[in-house]
Design a protein around this motif. Structure first.
Motif, short mmCIF file in Angstrom:
data_model
loop_
_atom_site.label_atom_id
_atom_site.label_comp_id
_atom_site.label_asym_id
_atom_site.label_seq_id
_atom_site.Cartn_x
_atom_site.Cartn_y
_atom_site.Cartn_z
N PHE A 71 0.86 -1.18 0.00
CA PHE A 71 0.00 0.00 0.00
C PHE A 71 0.90 1.23 0.00
CE2 PHE A 71 -3.10 2.66 2.80
CZ PHE A 71 -3.56 3.34 1.69
N CYS A 72 0.89 1.97 -1.09
CA CYS A 72 1.66 3.21 -1.21
C CYS A 72 0.68 4.38 -1.19
CB CYS A 72 2.47 3.21 -2.51
SG CYS A 72 3.38 4.74 -2.82
N PHE A 73 0.87 5.29 -0.26
CA PHE A 73 -0.02 6.45 -0.23
C PHE A 73 0.78 7.74 -0.14
CE2 PHE A 73 0.21 5.01 4.21
CZ PHE A 73 0.50 6.18 4.90
N VAL A 74 0.27 8.74 -0.84
CA VAL A 74 0.92 10.06 -0.92
C VAL A 74 -0.13 11.08 -0.51
CG1 VAL A 74 2.24 11.63 -2.36
CG2 VAL A 74 2.31 9.17 -2.83
N THR A 75 -0.10 11.46 0.77
CA THR A 75 -1.12 12.32 1.35
C THR A 75 -0.45 13.44 2.14
OG1 THR A 75 -1.21 11.13 3.46
CG2 THR A 75 -2.60 10.28 1.67
N GLN A 76 -1.27 14.34 2.65
CA GLN A 76 -0.78 15.31 3.63
C GLN A 76 -0.48 14.58 4.94
OE1 GLN A 76 0.11 18.27 2.94
NE2 GLN A 76 -0.81 18.48 0.93
N PRO A 77 0.42 15.11 5.77
CA PRO A 77 0.86 14.37 6.96
C PRO A 77 -0.21 14.14 8.02
CG PRO A 77 1.87 16.56 6.86
CD PRO A 77 1.22 16.33 5.54
N ASP A 78 -1.28 14.94 8.02
CA ASP A 78 -2.26 14.81 9.10
C ASP A 78 -3.16 13.59 8.96
OD1 ASP A 78 -3.52 15.87 6.87
OD2 ASP A 78 -4.74 17.30 7.99
N VAL A 79 -3.11 12.87 7.84
CA VAL A 79 -3.95 11.67 7.68
C VAL A 79 -3.12 10.39 7.57
CG1 VAL A 79 -5.81 12.97 6.62
CG2 VAL A 79 -4.09 11.90 5.16
N ARG A 80 -1.83 10.48 7.79
CA ARG A 80 -0.98 9.30 7.55
C ARG A 80 -1.24 8.18 8.54
NH1 ARG A 80 3.85 13.10 5.42
NH2 ARG A 80 2.88 13.42 3.40
N ILE A 81 -1.46 8.50 9.80
CA ILE A 81 -1.71 7.43 10.76
C ILE A 81 -2.99 6.68 10.41
CG2 ILE A 81 -2.92 8.87 12.45
CD1 ILE A 81 -1.46 7.17 14.62
N GLU A 82 -3.99 7.39 9.91
CA GLU A 82 -5.24 6.74 9.48
C GLU A 82 -4.97 5.76 8.34
OE1 GLU A 82 -9.44 7.96 7.28
OE2 GLU A 82 -8.16 9.52 8.13
N MET A 83 -4.14 6.14 7.40
CA MET A 83 -3.82 5.26 6.28
C MET A 83 -3.01 4.05 6.73
SD MET A 83 -5.30 6.55 3.63
CE MET A 83 -6.61 7.04 4.77
N VAL A 84 -2.08 4.26 7.66
CA VAL A 84 -1.29 3.13 8.18
C VAL A 84 -2.20 2.13 8.89
CG1 VAL A 84 0.47 2.48 9.88
CG2 VAL A 84 0.87 4.41 8.34
N ARG A 85 -3.16 2.63 9.66
CA ARG A 85 -4.11 1.73 10.32
C ARG A 85 -4.90 0.92 9.29
NH1 ARG A 85 -5.69 6.27 14.04
NH2 ARG A 85 -4.64 5.92 16.03
N LEU A 86 -5.31 1.57 8.22
CA LEU A 86 -6.04 0.85 7.16
C LEU A 86 -5.17 -0.26 6.58
CD1 LEU A 86 -7.96 3.53 5.05
CD2 LEU A 86 -8.93 1.70 6.46
N GLY A 87 -3.92 0.06 6.30
CA GLY A 87 -3.03 -0.96 5.75
C GLY A 87 -2.89 -2.14 6.69
N ALA A 88 -2.75 -1.88 7.98
CA ALA A 88 -2.64 -2.96 8.96
C ALA A 88 -3.92 -3.77 9.03
CB ALA A 88 -2.28 -2.39 10.33
N THR A 89 -5.05 -3.09 9.01
CA THR A 89 -6.35 -3.78 9.07
C THR A 89 -6.51 -4.76 7.91
OG1 THR A 89 -7.41 -1.94 10.21
CG2 THR A 89 -8.85 -3.43 8.99
N HIS A 90 -6.01 -4.37 6.74
CA HIS A 90 -6.19 -5.20 5.54
C HIS A 90 -5.00 -6.13 5.28
CE1 HIS A 90 -10.02 -3.50 4.29
NE2 HIS A 90 -9.55 -2.31 4.65
#
Length: 355
Positions: A71-90
């Motif tokens: 999972f590669c994501f390129v976002t603003q820094p304020d949503v990165r922990i949310e994306m990491v959690r999604l990656g772990a969940t899946h």
């Protein structure tokens, strides 16, 4: 070699760079889907590469339906922990994301913990180290041609949270990732604290490491001009001083050195061109190598990135508290809020007159 499935979130400039990097590594990765809240923007990004993929506007849905390895994501820094959690969940095997890791040290620490506990190989995109001039300086340093490292002075004229984790990570990489023993810092100016990467106008700090190496960092318009005055994003670099010489890299100009073998003469690459270096391509290649072999950890791994991030926060806390900070850095300190309330308003931040 295993071929890994990958998905990409984000169709901005850096997102498109990552798309091209995965395509450049098509023997190691297969892009299977893409995501952006602005679907037409992602359609344009894929069209540029003559690429046809399923496009999603929700990352959770994309991950659930495609079950990718990466999972590669390129976002603003304020949503990165949310994306990491999604990656772990899946259940992804690897996550690749942009710097800085987060807005706070607490979030950055939790990101590293999530990845470690889920056995995810996570990398933070400090990609410049894969450019040829950085690689050359690393080769010179590792060869012993400048003797034992004494100091590294790394600077950037771009503002703090756009660039500081880059130069801290590269300086630590040049010295084989020592651990910080103490951190001091100075900050001033608050005009950029409302930016998407909220930063003081200028930061200067010094860090002592367990290897005996000292590193000095500067970010902002008072950082020295390194010869690229028209583009602050490449007017950055690092100089390594050893007991028997030096080696320097400048992002937009190349490298130079004085070594044992050069006999007192400065050597350099006269044919340097920044456009020659496909840094992100090599960064993605190294991710495949790490997925193949646990014994080949990625130099941009999230644990190294976290220690660099901790140093960056330590410099800010030192400046606010007027004291030396000793790691582990207190992650409960509300650094951004304190900067906004405690830094005096600066009507003007002069630039280095050499520019």
């Amino acid at each position: 070699m295993t071929k890994y499935s990958a998905v990409i979130l984000g169709a901005g400039g850096r997102g498109r760079t990552h798309i091209r990097a995965f395509l450049a590594n098509s023997d190691r990765f297969e892009l299977v889907a893409a995501c952006d809240r602005d679907k037409p923007r992602m359609e344009d990004a894929l069209k540029e590469e003559n690429l046809s993929l399923p496009i999603y506007t929700d990352a959770d849905e994309m991950l659930a339906k495609t079950k990718p390895d990466v999972f590669c994501f390129v976002t603003q820094p304020d949503v990165r922990i949310e994306m990491v959690r999604l990656g772990a969940t899946h259940g992804v095997k690897a996550i690749a994301f942009e710097k800085p890791m987060a807005i706070t040290l607490d979030e950055a620490t939790r990101i590293e913990s999530i990845c470690r506990e889920a056995d995810i190989k996570a990398t933070v995109c400090h990609q410049h180290k894969y450019a040829g001039h950085w690689q050359k300086v690393k080769e010179i340093v590792d060869s012993g041609q400048i003797g034992q490292i004494r100091t590294i002075h790394a600077t950037a004229r771009g503002w703090y949270w756009y660039y500081i984790t880059h130069i801290v990570n590269y300086a630590m990489w040049l010295a084989d990732f020592p651990k910080a023993k103490w951190i001091v810092g100075h900050t001033h100016g608050r005009d950029l604290l409302l930016d998407s990467h909220p930063s003081p106008d200028y930061v200067m700090g010094q860090v002592g490491f367990d290897s005996g190496v000292r590193m000095i960092f500067e970010c902002g318009p008072l950082a020295p001009c390194l010869g690229c005055p028209d583009n602050i994003w490449v007017d950055a670099g690092a100089i390594v001083h050893g007991t028997e010489g030096f080696a320097e890299v400048i992002v937009g100009k190349g490298w130079r050195a004085m070594t044992k073998e050069s006999g007192g003469k400065v050597i350099a690459d006269p044919n340097f061109s920044l456009e020659q270096h496909n840094e992100t391509d090599h960064y993605i290649t190294a991710l495949a190598d790490w997925l193949d072999d646990d014994k080949k950890p990625h130099p941009c791994n999230v644990t190294n990135a976290l220690h660099g991030y901790e140093i960056c926060m330590g410099m800010l806390i030192s400046s606010l508290d007027h004291r030396t900070v000793v790691p582990p850095v207190d992650r409960s300190v509300p650094v951004l809020e304190r900067l906004r309330h405690e830094l005096p308003a600066e009507p003007f931040t002069p630039e280095d007159p050499s520019c």
